[in-house]
Design an enzyme around this catalytic site. Structure first.
Site, PDB file in Angstrom:
ATOM      1  N   CYS A 106      -3.271   1.410   9.728  1.00  0.00           N
ATOM      2  CA  CYS A 106      -4.178   0.356   9.224  1.00  0.00           C
ATOM      3  C   CYS A 106      -5.276  -0.007  10.206  1.00  0.00           C
ATOM      4  CB  CYS A 106      -3.403  -0.926   8.937  1.00  0.00           C
ATOM      5  SG  CYS A 106      -1.838  -0.709   8.123  1.00  0.00           S
ATOM      6  N   HIS A 140       0.844  -1.196   0.000  1.00  0.00           N
ATOM      7  CA  HIS A 140       0.000   0.000   0.000  1.00  0.00           C
ATOM      8  C   HIS A 140       0.879   1.245   0.000  1.00  0.00           C
ATOM      9  CE1 HIS A 140      -3.196  -2.548   2.245  1.00  0.00           C
ATOM     10  NE2 HIS A 140      -3.662  -2.317   1.043  1.00  0.00           N
TER      11      HIS A 140
HETATM   12  C1  CIR Z   1      -3.546  -7.473   3.917  1.00  0.00           C
HETATM   13  O1  CIR Z   1      -2.669  -8.050   3.273  1.00  0.00           O
HETATM   14  O2  CIR Z   1      -4.526  -6.967   3.387  1.00  0.00           O
HETATM   15  C2  CIR Z   1      -3.393  -7.393   5.421  1.00  0.00           C
HETATM   16  N1  CIR Z   1      -2.745  -8.568   5.894  1.00  0.00           N
HETATM   17  C3  CIR Z   1      -2.617  -6.173   5.789  1.00  0.00           C
HETATM   18  C4  CIR Z   1      -3.371  -4.901   5.511  1.00  0.00           C
HETATM   19  C5  CIR Z   1      -2.668  -3.713   6.024  1.00  0.00           C
HETATM   20  N2  CIR Z   1      -3.467  -2.557   5.839  1.00  0.00           N
HETATM   21  C6  CIR Z   1      -3.005  -1.350   5.580  1.00  0.00           C
HETATM   22  O3  CIR Z   1      -1.830  -1.182   5.345  1.00  0.00           O
HETATM   23  N3  CIR Z   1      -3.887  -0.389   5.475  1.00  0.00           N
END
Ligand code: CIR
Length: 252
Positions: free
Chosen positions: A247, A160
């Site tokens: 997140c 991201h």
């Molecule tokens: C994913 O791969 O979607 C989750 N394990 C981690 C998401 C992290 N979210 C973020 O950076 N906003």
């Protein structure tokens, strides 16, 4: 200010990861770290609303990906990972009545972790999770609210946009060295941290306080030199699932 957070399910041990966690995720420790995060937000005067965990969605703690709040509206996203698309209903239900909602339709995909707001501009990472239709939908919703959406191409290894940068305030952005072209954020002031601390680029600022990942001394010193009081938080178990500080909340 209000923060929506979501509890960690037992299934968090099966959260999505680019590389398998080694050592594996410790769900009990993850919950302790998450609780400390919520306490830190509450200590800053933020009203914390906690959604129940959803065992069917191992990644549900990463609520940021489910909604983008800007311009007095929230766009409920369609996350790029199919296993995460069912996370958004509970987030939408929690936001309903608090803010005007707009739901992103297929085939658009967008993760909130790709969205970084500086003043009247939202920079959106064009990652493997966020497609051009998702960026266009966000642009269409926010255009009439005076917010410009700028697409930022990302290399495939960056999950991201906010894995390598974060908003400090409306004029300043924290960026890991070597991660993004120098002109990515227009006129904004770029505060740099070393590439070997790039995980720590994902800071969460609330006014003049920065929640930052524990164990990254150069980033902490940089934040303090930039005028922030810092609160280091242990994020080892979020990191094992490719998550970080922003997140785990949606701020309204
Ligand atoms: C994913 O791969 O979607 C989750 N394990 C981690 C998401 C992290 N979210 C973020 O950076 N906003």
């Amino acid at each position: 200010m209000l923060a929506l957070v979501r509890s960690i399910p037992d299934s968090y041990a099966q959260a999505l990861t680019a590389v398998p966690a080694d050592p594996p995720i410790d769900v009990i420790e993850a919950r302790a770290q998450h609780a400390a995060y919520a306490v830190a937000l509450a200590g800053l005067g933020v009203e914390v609303i906690t959604l129940a965990a959803d065992e069917a969605h191992p990644d549900c703690v990463f609520v940021e990906d489910a909604a983008v709040v800007a311009g007095e509206v929230a766009v409920i996203t369609r996350p790029g990972a199919p296993s995460r698309q069912g996370e958004v209903d509970a987030v939408a239900a929690a936001l309903a009545g608090r803010i005007e909602l707009h739901r992103m339709p297929a085939p658009a995909t967008l993760d909130g972790g790709d969205c970084l707001r500086l003043g009247h501009t939202i920079y959106v990472g064009r990652s493997a999770r966020t497609n051009d239709v998702g960026v266009s939908f966000l642009r269409q919703i926010l255009a009439s609210r005076g917010i410009t959406v700028v697409s930022v191409p990302l290399p495939p290894e960056v999950l991201h946009l906010k894995c390598v940068c974060a908003r400090l305030d409306d004029e300043r952005v924290l960026v890991a060295d070597g991660s993004l072209p120098d002109d990515t954020f227009g006129e904004a002031t770029v505060v740099r941290i070393p590439a070997d601390e790039s995980y720590a680029a994902n800071v969460l600022t609330i006014g003049a306080t920065a929640l930052c990942a524990d164990g990254f001394p150069q980033t902490r010193a940089t934040l303090e030199a930039a005028g922030f009081r810092t609160i280091p938080l242990v994020t080892t178990e979020a990191r094992k699932a490719d998550g970080a500080l922003t997140c785990m909340s949606i701020l309204i």
